[in-house]
Design a protein around this motif. Structure first.
Motif, PDB file in Angstrom:
ATOM      1  N   ASP A 148       3.023  25.913  44.597  1.00 18.36           N
ATOM      2  CA  ASP A 148       2.036  26.739  43.896  1.00 18.36           C
ATOM      3  C   ASP A 148       2.687  27.255  42.619  1.00 18.36           C
ATOM      4  OD1 ASP A 148       0.113  26.384  45.838  1.00 18.36           O
ATOM      5  OD2 ASP A 148       0.709  28.177  46.958  1.00 18.36           O
ATOM      6  N   VAL A 149       2.078  26.931  41.493  1.00 20.65           N
ATOM      7  CA  VAL A 149       2.688  27.184  40.179  1.00 20.65           C
ATOM      8  C   VAL A 149       1.873  28.220  39.408  1.00 20.65           C
ATOM      9  CG1 VAL A 149       3.292  26.128  37.967  1.00 20.65           C
ATOM     10  CG2 VAL A 149       3.703  24.884  40.103  1.00 20.65           C
ATOM     11  N   VAL A 150       2.578  29.111  38.741  1.00 18.04           N
ATOM     12  CA  VAL A 150       1.971  30.185  37.950  1.00 18.04           C
ATOM     13  C   VAL A 150       2.236  29.923  36.471  1.00 18.04           C
ATOM     14  CG1 VAL A 150       1.948  32.662  37.509  1.00 18.04           C
ATOM     15  CG2 VAL A 150       2.439  31.820  39.809  1.00 18.04           C
ATOM     16  N   ILE A 151       1.194  29.981  35.647  1.00 16.54           N
ATOM     17  CA  ILE A 151       1.372  29.843  34.189  1.00 16.54           C
ATOM     18  C   ILE A 151       0.666  30.995  33.465  1.00 16.54           C
ATOM     19  CG2 ILE A 151       1.717  27.349  34.210  1.00 16.54           C
ATOM     20  CD1 ILE A 151      -1.199  27.005  33.443  1.00 16.54           C
ATOM     21  N   SER A 208      -0.655  19.139  30.654  1.00 11.11           N
ATOM     22  CA  SER A 208       0.671  18.538  30.826  1.00 11.11           C
ATOM     23  C   SER A 208       1.121  18.579  32.279  1.00 11.11           C
ATOM     24  CB  SER A 208       1.691  19.265  29.942  1.00 11.11           C
ATOM     25  OG  SER A 208       1.390  19.084  28.568  1.00 11.11           O
ATOM     26  N   LEU A 209       0.850  19.678  32.964  1.00 11.70           N
ATOM     27  CA  LEU A 209       1.216  19.772  34.376  1.00 11.70           C
ATOM     28  C   LEU A 209       0.416  18.785  35.216  1.00 11.70           C
ATOM     29  CD1 LEU A 209       1.537  23.657  34.714  1.00 11.70           C
ATOM     30  CD2 LEU A 209       3.393  22.001  34.937  1.00 11.70           C
ATOM     31  N   HIS A 210      -0.903  18.716  34.968  1.00 14.57           N
ATOM     32  CA  HIS A 210      -1.737  17.778  35.714  1.00 14.57           C
ATOM     33  C   HIS A 210      -1.285  16.340  35.485  1.00 14.57           C
ATOM     34  CE1 HIS A 210      -5.366  20.757  36.093  1.00 14.57           C
ATOM     35  NE2 HIS A 210      -4.364  21.033  36.912  1.00 14.57           N
ATOM     36  N   ALA A 211      -0.885  16.013  34.258  1.00 16.70           N
ATOM     37  CA  ALA A 211      -0.450  14.650  33.945  1.00 16.70           C
ATOM     38  C   ALA A 211       0.809  14.264  34.712  1.00 16.70           C
ATOM     39  CB  ALA A 211      -0.202  14.515  32.446  1.00 16.70           C
ATOM     40  N   ARG A 212       1.572  15.256  35.168  1.00 20.15           N
ATOM     41  CA  ARG A 212       2.805  14.992  35.914  1.00 20.15           C
ATOM     42  C   ARG A 212       2.635  15.287  37.406  1.00 20.15           C
ATOM     43  NH1 ARG A 212       3.450  16.020  30.885  1.00 20.15           N
ATOM     44  NH2 ARG A 212       5.166  15.132  29.658  1.00 20.15           N
ATOM     45  N   ASP A 236      -0.640  20.049  40.389  1.00 21.88           N
ATOM     46  CA  ASP A 236      -2.056  20.439  40.418  1.00 21.88           C
ATOM     47  C   ASP A 236      -2.315  21.805  41.039  1.00 21.88           C
ATOM     48  OD1 ASP A 236      -2.935  17.960  39.289  1.00 21.88           O
ATOM     49  OD2 ASP A 236      -2.587  17.022  41.240  1.00 21.88           O
ATOM     50  N   ARG A 237      -1.349  22.359  41.728  1.00 18.80           N
ATOM     51  CA  ARG A 237      -1.589  23.608  42.450  1.00 18.80           C
ATOM     52  C   ARG A 237      -1.250  24.802  41.564  1.00 18.80           C
ATOM     53  NH1 ARG A 237       1.429  22.268  48.042  1.00 18.80           N
ATOM     54  NH2 ARG A 237       1.374  24.562  48.178  1.00 18.80           N
ATOM     55  N   ILE A 238      -2.115  25.011  40.570  1.00 25.69           N
ATOM     56  CA  ILE A 238      -1.912  26.114  39.621  1.00 25.69           C
ATOM     57  C   ILE A 238      -2.689  27.322  40.126  1.00 25.69           C
ATOM     58  CG2 ILE A 238      -2.241  26.882  37.251  1.00 25.69           C
ATOM     59  CD1 ILE A 238      -1.998  23.941  36.414  1.00 25.69           C
TER      60      ILE A 238
END
Length: 309
Positions: free
Chosen positions: A190-193, A209-213, A216-218
């Motif tokens: 789970d990633v926080v931006i 950019s995150l989705h491309a790599r 997805d768990r933002i």
């Protein structure tokens, strides 16, 4: 004969107080230098201004004759200084604004650099890069510090800082053992931006950019702009991973510091650094050469890379 204006002020203060200590207090000095300056003024004028005894201070006939002219002279001097201040302040200053979401240590460096410019300046921190851009486009700022990329084609920019990406994790997170991480290591986390939320363009680009790599768990940890402490609390409590800028000396870098956290640079081979730039709108400039010179002077002062756009 030359008369010192400061001594005239001292003379008027003593004449109005008829007491050297009260006059010294009013002038925010001590009595001995006040007495010395009055004596020097009396020498310049060629006669005593006061009669002094142990208990009393009285004006001499010379002092009584010169008191009103002294007041008039000082009034004119004050008016002269006020007029000069109004004229210099009415000069058109270079208005420089900065996004509040740039690394705090860089903002301090920028403000110092602005203060060294030879031209008159006004410095402000309006808020997000979007707000700074709006003020540039509307003509309320001449130069603005923003994050790149920017979607507004009216802006020109000069890159002044570049920061690698980083992650911030709890001290006991499995990723904390690494000195550098690849962005792919976040695919199952789970990633926080939230730090990017004040700048919609940066937020959208970072999300893509995150989705491309495959990340997805933002997740979202705060409903307020600039809620770094709340974000850090939730990263700690929920074992989240925060994607931030690698700027250990900044406020957010200090928040995500040991012993509670670890700040780890992201491998730059497939993750672009964050770029910060001075921006301006050529169509809004009435003195383009002066603005261009100010941009270069600020860039030199902050040790900027040689890049423009």
């Amino acid at each position: 004969m030359q008369v010192d204006f400061t001594r005239l002020r001292y003379f008027v203060a003593v004449a109005e107080e008829l007491h050297f200590r009260r006059a010294a207090d009013r002038l925010m000095i001590t009595p001995p230098p006040l007495s010395k300056q009055i004596k020097l003024l009396e020498n310049e004028l060629g006669g005593a201004l006061f009669e002094r005894d142990y208990h009393n201070v009285r004006l001499t006939p010379l002092g009584e004759s010169l008191l009103e002219p002294a007041r008039d002279i000082l009034t004119r001097v004050d008016q002269f200084a006020l007029l000069a201040t109004r004229i210099t302040k009415s000069a058109n200053p270079i208005r420089i604004g900065a996004t509040a979401y740039a690394p705090s240590d860089f903002l301090a460096k920028l403000e110092t650099a602005v203060g060294t410019l030879p031209a008159a300046t006004e410095f402000s921190v309006p808020g997000s890069a979007a707000e700074v851009t709006a003020k540039l486009v509307s003509g309320h700022l001449d130069i603005g510090l923003i994050h790149l990329p920017t979607s507004d084609k009216r802006l020109r920019h000069r890159v002044v800082a570049s920061y690698p990406g980083a992650i911030a994790v709890r001290y006991d997170d499995p990723l904390a053992a690494a000195d550098r991480v690849g962005i792919e290591a976040l695919r199952d986390r789970d990633v926080v931006i939230d730090f990017a939320r004040p700048n919609p363009v940066v937020l959208a680009g970072l999300t893509r950019s995150l989705h491309a790599r495959g990340v997805d768990r933002i997740v979202r940890t705060t409903n307020q702009l600039g809620g770094e402490l709340e974000m850090a609390t939730q990263v700690f409590n929920r074992h989240l991973v925060a994607v931030v800028t690698y700027a250990p000396a900044s406020a957010i870098g200090r928040i995500f510091s040991p012993p509670e956290f670890k700040l780890i640079p992201i491998d730059e081979s497939n993750w672009a650094p964050v770029r910060i730039a001075l921006a301006w709108v050529p169509d809004r400039q009435t003195r383009p050469a002066e603005i261009a010179e100010a941009v270069e002077q600020i860039a030199d002062a902050v040790g900027a890379p040689d890049a423009a756009g």
